[in-house]
Design a protein around this motif. Structure first.
Motif, PDB file in Angstrom:
ATOM      1  N   TYR A  56     -45.581  39.061 -32.781  1.00  0.00           N
ATOM      2  CA  TYR A  56     -44.312  38.451 -33.185  1.00  0.00           C
ATOM      3  C   TYR A  56     -43.221  39.519 -33.273  1.00  0.00           C
ATOM      4  CZ  TYR A  56     -45.749  33.667 -34.376  1.00  0.00           C
ATOM      5  OH  TYR A  56     -46.168  32.357 -34.327  1.00  0.00           O
ATOM      6  N   THR A  57     -43.570  40.677 -33.862  1.00  0.00           N
ATOM      7  CA  THR A  57     -42.586  41.751 -34.041  1.00  0.00           C
ATOM      8  C   THR A  57     -42.139  42.317 -32.699  1.00  0.00           C
ATOM      9  OG1 THR A  57     -43.493  42.343 -36.202  1.00  0.00           O
ATOM     10  CG2 THR A  57     -42.181  44.010 -35.067  1.00  0.00           C
ATOM     11  N   PHE A  58     -43.090  42.616 -31.816  1.00  0.00           N
ATOM     12  CA  PHE A  58     -42.746  43.208 -30.527  1.00  0.00           C
ATOM     13  C   PHE A  58     -41.963  42.241 -29.641  1.00  0.00           C
ATOM     14  CE2 PHE A  58     -45.934  46.331 -31.657  1.00  0.00           C
ATOM     15  CZ  PHE A  58     -45.415  47.502 -31.125  1.00  0.00           C
ATOM     16  N   CYS A  59     -42.233  40.953 -29.775  1.00  0.00           N
ATOM     17  CA  CYS A  59     -41.509  39.946 -28.993  1.00  0.00           C
ATOM     18  C   CYS A  59     -40.218  39.520 -29.686  1.00  0.00           C
ATOM     19  CB  CYS A  59     -42.397  38.722 -28.766  1.00  0.00           C
ATOM     20  SG  CYS A  59     -43.844  39.034 -27.729  1.00  0.00           S
ATOM     21  N   ASN A  60     -39.988  40.017 -30.902  1.00  0.00           N
ATOM     22  CA  ASN A  60     -38.814  39.631 -31.700  1.00  0.00           C
ATOM     23  C   ASN A  60     -38.733  38.112 -31.788  1.00  0.00           C
ATOM     24  OD1 ASN A  60     -36.558  40.281 -33.292  1.00  0.00           O
ATOM     25  ND2 ASN A  60     -35.146  40.044 -31.575  1.00  0.00           N
ATOM     26  N   HIS A  61     -39.863  37.511 -32.094  1.00  0.00           N
ATOM     27  CA  HIS A  61     -39.974  36.052 -32.133  1.00  0.00           C
ATOM     28  C   HIS A  61     -40.074  35.579 -33.572  1.00  0.00           C
ATOM     29  CE1 HIS A  61     -41.046  32.070 -30.508  1.00  0.00           C
ATOM     30  NE2 HIS A  61     -41.883  31.984 -31.525  1.00  0.00           N
ATOM     31  N   SER A  62     -39.368  34.521 -33.906  1.00  0.00           N
ATOM     32  CA  SER A  62     -39.395  33.971 -35.249  1.00  0.00           C
ATOM     33  C   SER A  62     -40.013  32.584 -35.236  1.00  0.00           C
ATOM     34  CB  SER A  62     -37.979  33.888 -35.834  1.00  0.00           C
ATOM     35  OG  SER A  62     -37.982  33.221 -37.081  1.00  0.00           O
ATOM     36  N   CYS A  63     -40.722  32.260 -36.317  1.00  0.00           N
ATOM     37  CA  CYS A  63     -41.276  30.913 -36.474  1.00  0.00           C
ATOM     38  C   CYS A  63     -40.220  29.931 -36.950  1.00  0.00           C
ATOM     39  CB  CYS A  63     -42.421  30.937 -37.499  1.00  0.00           C
ATOM     40  SG  CYS A  63     -43.832  31.921 -37.003  1.00  0.00           S
ATOM     41  N   HIS A  64     -39.084  30.430 -37.411  1.00  0.00           N
ATOM     42  CA  HIS A  64     -38.059  29.584 -37.985  1.00  0.00           C
ATOM     43  C   HIS A  64     -37.064  29.126 -36.920  1.00  0.00           C
ATOM     44  CE1 HIS A  64     -39.544  30.567 -41.948  1.00  0.00           C
ATOM     45  NE2 HIS A  64     -39.410  31.846 -41.689  1.00  0.00           N
ATOM     46  N   ARG A  65     -36.562  27.915 -37.062  1.00  0.00           N
ATOM     47  CA  ARG A  65     -35.564  27.399 -36.144  1.00  0.00           C
ATOM     48  C   ARG A  65     -34.224  28.098 -36.343  1.00  0.00           C
ATOM     49  NH1 ARG A  65     -38.417  26.804 -33.000  1.00  0.00           N
ATOM     50  NH2 ARG A  65     -40.131  25.353 -33.098  1.00  0.00           N
ATOM     51  N   PHE A  66     -33.936  28.509 -37.581  1.00  0.00           N
ATOM     52  CA  PHE A  66     -32.693  29.210 -37.887  1.00  0.00           C
ATOM     53  C   PHE A  66     -33.048  30.519 -38.590  1.00  0.00           C
ATOM     54  CE2 PHE A  66     -31.977  24.622 -38.047  1.00  0.00           C
ATOM     55  CZ  PHE A  66     -31.010  24.478 -37.069  1.00  0.00           C
ATOM     56  N   PRO A  67     -33.542  31.513 -37.850  1.00  0.00           N
ATOM     57  CA  PRO A  67     -34.029  32.748 -38.471  1.00  0.00           C
ATOM     58  C   PRO A  67     -32.904  33.630 -39.002  1.00  0.00           C
ATOM     59  CG  PRO A  67     -34.041  32.970 -36.087  1.00  0.00           C
ATOM     60  CD  PRO A  67     -33.682  31.528 -36.388  1.00  0.00           C
ATOM     61  N   ILE A  68     -33.269  34.468 -39.954  1.00  0.00           N
ATOM     62  CA  ILE A  68     -32.359  35.496 -40.445  1.00  0.00           C
ATOM     63  C   ILE A  68     -32.416  36.662 -39.465  1.00  0.00           C
ATOM     64  CG2 ILE A  68     -31.887  37.120 -42.310  1.00  0.00           C
ATOM     65  CD1 ILE A  68     -33.169  35.122 -44.228  1.00  0.00           C
ATOM     66  N   VAL A  69     -31.258  37.097 -38.976  1.00  0.00           N
ATOM     67  CA  VAL A  69     -31.184  38.174 -37.985  1.00  0.00           C
ATOM     68  C   VAL A  69     -30.405  39.340 -38.573  1.00  0.00           C
ATOM     69  CG1 VAL A  69     -30.482  38.780 -35.644  1.00  0.00           C
ATOM     70  CG2 VAL A  69     -31.202  36.436 -36.160  1.00  0.00           C
ATOM     71  N   ASP A  70     -30.954  40.561 -38.443  1.00  0.00           N
ATOM     72  CA  ASP A  70     -30.260  41.718 -38.996  1.00  0.00           C
ATOM     73  C   ASP A  70     -29.208  42.241 -38.027  1.00  0.00           C
ATOM     74  OD1 ASP A  70     -31.533  43.264 -37.054  1.00  0.00           O
ATOM     75  OD2 ASP A  70     -33.055  44.026 -38.427  1.00  0.00           O
ATOM     76  N   ALA A  71     -28.561  43.334 -38.396  1.00  0.00           N
ATOM     77  CA  ALA A  71     -27.453  43.872 -37.603  1.00  0.00           C
ATOM     78  C   ALA A  71     -27.893  44.371 -36.228  1.00  0.00           C
ATOM     79  CB  ALA A  71     -26.767  44.995 -38.370  1.00  0.00           C
ATOM     80  N   THR A  72     -29.177  44.695 -36.087  1.00  0.00           N
ATOM     81  CA  THR A  72     -29.690  45.193 -34.808  1.00  0.00           C
ATOM     82  C   THR A  72     -30.209  44.068 -33.913  1.00  0.00           C
ATOM     83  OG1 THR A  72     -31.926  45.576 -35.652  1.00  0.00           O
ATOM     84  CG2 THR A  72     -30.319  47.363 -35.923  1.00  0.00           C
ATOM     85  N   GLY A  73     -30.148  42.833 -34.405  1.00  0.00           N
ATOM     86  CA  GLY A  73     -30.637  41.715 -33.614  1.00  0.00           C
ATOM     87  C   GLY A  73     -32.095  41.389 -33.833  1.00  0.00           C
ATOM     88  N   ARG A  74     -32.734  42.046 -34.780  1.00  0.00           N
ATOM     89  CA  ARG A  74     -34.131  41.772 -35.073  1.00  0.00           C
ATOM     90  C   ARG A  74     -34.244  40.598 -36.042  1.00  0.00           C
ATOM     91  NH1 ARG A  74     -37.168  43.776 -31.407  1.00  0.00           N
ATOM     92  NH2 ARG A  74     -38.923  43.431 -32.835  1.00  0.00           N
ATOM     93  N   VAL A  75     -35.196  39.696 -35.779  1.00  0.00           N
ATOM     94  CA  VAL A  75     -35.388  38.546 -36.657  1.00  0.00           C
ATOM     95  C   VAL A  75     -36.286  38.933 -37.822  1.00  0.00           C
ATOM     96  CG1 VAL A  75     -35.101  36.918 -34.767  1.00  0.00           C
ATOM     97  CG2 VAL A  75     -37.405  37.712 -35.376  1.00  0.00           C
ATOM     98  N   GLU A  76     -36.234  38.131 -38.866  1.00  0.00           N
ATOM     99  CA  GLU A  76     -37.043  38.393 -40.050  1.00  0.00           C
ATOM    100  C   GLU A  76     -38.529  38.343 -39.715  1.00  0.00           C
ATOM    101  OE1 GLU A  76     -36.866  35.077 -42.900  1.00  0.00           O
ATOM    102  OE2 GLU A  76     -35.812  33.971 -41.328  1.00  0.00           O
ATOM    103  N   ALA A  77     -39.322  39.110 -40.458  1.00  0.00           N
ATOM    104  CA  ALA A  77     -40.760  39.149 -40.219  1.00  0.00           C
ATOM    105  C   ALA A  77     -41.398  37.819 -40.581  1.00  0.00           C
ATOM    106  CB  ALA A  77     -41.392  40.273 -41.036  1.00  0.00           C
ATOM    107  N   VAL A  78     -42.440  37.460 -39.854  1.00  0.00           N
ATOM    108  CA  VAL A  78     -43.125  36.202 -40.114  1.00  0.00           C
ATOM    109  C   VAL A  78     -43.932  36.313 -41.400  1.00  0.00           C
ATOM    110  CG1 VAL A  78     -45.111  36.911 -38.718  1.00  0.00           C
ATOM    111  CG2 VAL A  78     -44.696  34.493 -39.124  1.00  0.00           C
ATOM    112  N   ASP A  79     -43.971  35.240 -42.162  1.00  0.00           N
ATOM    113  CA  ASP A  79     -44.733  35.192 -43.399  1.00  0.00           C
ATOM    114  C   ASP A  79     -46.211  35.015 -43.060  1.00  0.00           C
ATOM    115  OD1 ASP A  79     -46.106  33.447 -45.615  1.00  0.00           O
ATOM    116  OD2 ASP A  79     -44.369  34.366 -46.607  1.00  0.00           O
TER     117      ASP A  79
END
Length: 246
Positions: A56-79
């Motif tokens: 999930y981290t390497f693909c920058n993939h989120s399980c959420h439909r509306f993920p939190i994205v940081d300033a670098t474009g990375r999505v929040e870590a999956v729970d």
């Protein structure tokens, strides 16, 4: 930009995710390199939760439909807890593995596709890939009522191996398992930049012209004030029974 290994001891080389999908040139036409030797599993017990979190981290993939994205474009870590629950309740889980030696950051496309015949550890390289000796490089799942409908989620492939047909194999495996249960109403919730991929897998616009709507709660409202919002996801469905012939 390279991503550091996870704190629990992630197994991906630290620079592997920054590699673009390799291409080889034949004449004037660029063709994608074939995938390395892989093993495709439909057994959920073969999925290591920590390794899946890494993917999930390497693909920058989120399980959420509306993920939190940081300033670098990375999505929040999956729970991890929710991910474990999601896998447990998924109707179909497909995971793809390859050996660590096929993920070297120093190999050219030709070297990657021909590793089986070079080097001193030839025996090790020709041993078939299994979930025990391989590393997780692809994933996808589906949820279904086991009677009428199903939806596909979280299809992803390690960026360095994208463009080699692995993602299509995952989707085709999911669809085949569902249609074998006589389930043909299969949807894929996807973003605009994923539409071409799913179209290549045999999906098209919903013939009923439906619009996907996602439930959400506006954080500026009180807990009792809830709203409905039109989702930014596209609903794609495969042509009935046609995908079985592919």
């Amino acid at each position: 930009m390279a991503v550091a290994n996870a704190a629990h001891g992630g197994y991906f080389p630290s620079k592997i995710h920054s590699l673009p999908p390799p291409l080889k040139v034949t004449g004037q036409i660029k063709q994608p390199s074939p995938p390395p030797p892989i093993y495709i599993s439909t057994n959920p017990s073969h999925v290591n939760l920590h390794h899946l979190k890494d993917l999930y981290t390497f693909c920058n993939h989120s399980c959420h439909r509306f993920p939190i994205v940081d300033a670098t474009g990375r999505v929040e870590a999956v729970d991890a807890g929710k991910l474990r629950t999601a896998i447990f309740h998924s109707s179909v889980v497909v995971s793809v593995f390859t050996k660590p030696e096929f993920l070297t950051t120093h190999s050219s496309p030709v070297e990657v596709s021909n590793l089986m015949g070079i080097g001193g550890d030839w025996i090790k390289r020709v041993t078939p890939v299994t979930p025990d000796n391989g590393q997780l490089i692809g994933f996808g799942r589906a949820v279904s009522d086991f009677g009428l409908t199903a939806s596909i989620y979280d299809v992803m492939v390690l960026p360095a191996l994208q463009g080699r047909g692995i993602g299509r194999m995952i989707v085709q495996k999911i669809v085949r398992m569902l249609t074998n249960r006589d389930i043909y109403d299969i949807a894929a919730l996807c973003s605009d930049n994923e539409r071409l991929f799913f179209r290549a897998c045999g999906f098209g616009d919903d013939i009923l012209g439906s619009t996907t709507m996602m439930y959400t709660r506006n954080s500026s409202y009180s807990i009792d004030e809830e709203t409905l919002a039109i989702g930014r996801k596209q609903l794609l469905v495969p042509p009935l029974r046609k995908l079985l012939k592919s």
